[in-house]
Write a protein that holds these residues in place. Structure first.
Motif, PDB file in Angstrom:
ATOM      1  N   LYS A 289       0.819  -1.211   0.000  1.00 33.21           N
ATOM      2  CA  LYS A 289       0.000   0.000   0.000  1.00 33.21           C
ATOM      3  C   LYS A 289       0.851   1.258   0.000  1.00 33.21           C
ATOM      4  N   ASP A 290       1.996   1.193   0.685  1.00 25.91           N
ATOM      5  CA  ASP A 290       2.901   2.348   0.692  1.00 25.91           C
ATOM      6  C   ASP A 290       4.318   1.879   1.053  1.00 25.91           C
ATOM      7  N   ASP A 291       5.259   2.788   0.896  1.00 26.19           N
ATOM      8  CA  ASP A 291       6.669   2.442   1.116  1.00 26.19           C
ATOM      9  C   ASP A 291       6.990   2.126   2.573  1.00 26.19           C
ATOM     10  N   HIS A 292       6.280   2.734   3.492  1.00 22.93           N
ATOM     11  CA  HIS A 292       6.544   2.460   4.906  1.00 22.93           C
ATOM     12  C   HIS A 292       6.090   1.050   5.300  1.00 22.93           C
ATOM     13  N   ARG A 293       4.994   0.595   4.731  1.00 22.71           N
ATOM     14  CA  ARG A 293       4.563  -0.792   4.969  1.00 22.71           C
ATOM     15  C   ARG A 293       5.569  -1.761   4.353  1.00 22.71           C
ATOM     16  N   ARG A 294       6.054  -1.425   3.171  1.00 24.07           N
ATOM     17  CA  ARG A 294       7.070  -2.258   2.522  1.00 24.07           C
ATOM     18  C   ARG A 294       8.311  -2.333   3.399  1.00 24.07           C
ATOM     19  N   LEU A 295       8.723  -1.215   3.958  1.00 20.43           N
ATOM     20  CA  LEU A 295       9.884  -1.181   4.845  1.00 20.43           C
ATOM     21  C   LEU A 295       9.669  -2.080   6.056  1.00 20.43           C
ATOM     22  N   LEU A 296       8.504  -1.983   6.680  1.00 18.73           N
ATOM     23  CA  LEU A 296       8.216  -2.799   7.857  1.00 18.73           C
ATOM     24  C   LEU A 296       8.303  -4.289   7.537  1.00 18.73           C
ATOM     25  N   VAL A 297       7.676  -4.709   6.462  1.00 20.39           N
ATOM     26  CA  VAL A 297       7.711  -6.121   6.073  1.00 20.39           C
ATOM     27  C   VAL A 297       9.142  -6.535   5.737  1.00 20.39           C
ATOM     28  N   ASN A 298       9.859  -5.670   5.059  1.00 19.99           N
ATOM     29  CA  ASN A 298      11.242  -5.970   4.683  1.00 19.99           C
ATOM     30  C   ASN A 298      12.124  -6.121   5.925  1.00 19.99           C
ATOM     31  N   LEU A 299      11.932  -5.265   6.919  1.00 21.07           N
ATOM     32  CA  LEU A 299      12.697  -5.375   8.164  1.00 21.07           C
ATOM     33  C   LEU A 299      12.387  -6.688   8.887  1.00 21.07           C
ATOM     34  N   LEU A 300      11.109  -7.041   8.979  1.00 21.55           N
ATOM     35  CA  LEU A 300      10.720  -8.287   9.639  1.00 21.55           C
ATOM     36  C   LEU A 300      11.285  -9.497   8.904  1.00 21.55           C
ATOM     37  N   PHE A 301      11.164  -9.498   7.597  1.00 27.08           N
ATOM     38  CA  PHE A 301      11.666 -10.612   6.788  1.00 27.08           C
ATOM     39  C   PHE A 301      13.187 -10.713   6.913  1.00 27.08           C
ATOM     40  N   THR A 302      13.861  -9.570   6.853  1.00 28.54           N
ATOM     41  CA  THR A 302      15.325  -9.550   6.936  1.00 28.54           C
ATOM     42  C   THR A 302      15.802  -9.963   8.316  1.00 28.54           C
TER      43      THR A 302
END
Length: 149
Positions: free
Chosen positions: A13-26
């Motif tokens: 939905k937005d770049d901040h959500r992408r960042l959150l998921v990316n941090l959790l996955f990483t």
């Protein structure tokens, strides 16, 4: 690989959500690298963290509260970790002579040798992070510092 491809998501939905998921996955990816590395050396990540804290304070002992405050994973049970490290012969626990309510923890010679063994094998672990240049590593680290505020 992009996070969208890793988790089979078309878009966020937005770049901040992408960042959150990316941090959790990483974070999970990093743990998948660390856990087997330390297991092969007969340690957990948290046990290594305690040993490293004690080495940094040598020759002075460290009390339980200071260890807890310096842990990377602050949800760790320090008492249980110290008990396991005592069983392995890596640390000692003594009552502080100046304040009998405090417990002092010290690194043993065997614990120091275990840290030296980890240090010798650490470049093997860090290979995963050399996909980033030194400058990129500094930039990412600084950005994570900024994110935490």
């Amino acid at each position: 690989m992009r996070i969208e491809d890793e988790i089979h998501q078309k878009e966020f939905k937005d770049d901040h959500r992408r960042l959150l998921v990316n941090l959790l996955f990483t974070n999970n990816w990093v743990n998948q690298q660390l856990m087997p590395f330390f297991k092969r050396l007969g340690l957990t990540l948290q046990q290594h963290n305690v040993l490293a804290i004690l080495r940094g304070q040598q020759p002075e002992p460290v009390c339980f509260g200071d260890i807890q405050n310096r842990m990377v994973d602050r949800n760790s049970n320090v008492t249980r970790l110290i008990d396991k490290l005592i069983e392995k012969g890596f640390v000692t626990r003594d009552i502080c002579q100046a304040n009998r309510r405090m417990i002092e923890v010290r690194l043993t010679e065997k614990g120091m040798k275990k840290l030296q063994e980890v240090d010798a094998r650490f470049p093997e672990l860090l290979e995963h992070f050399h996909k980033l240049s030194k400058e990129e590593a500094v930039m990412v680290s600084n950005m994570l510092d900024k994110l935490r505020g």
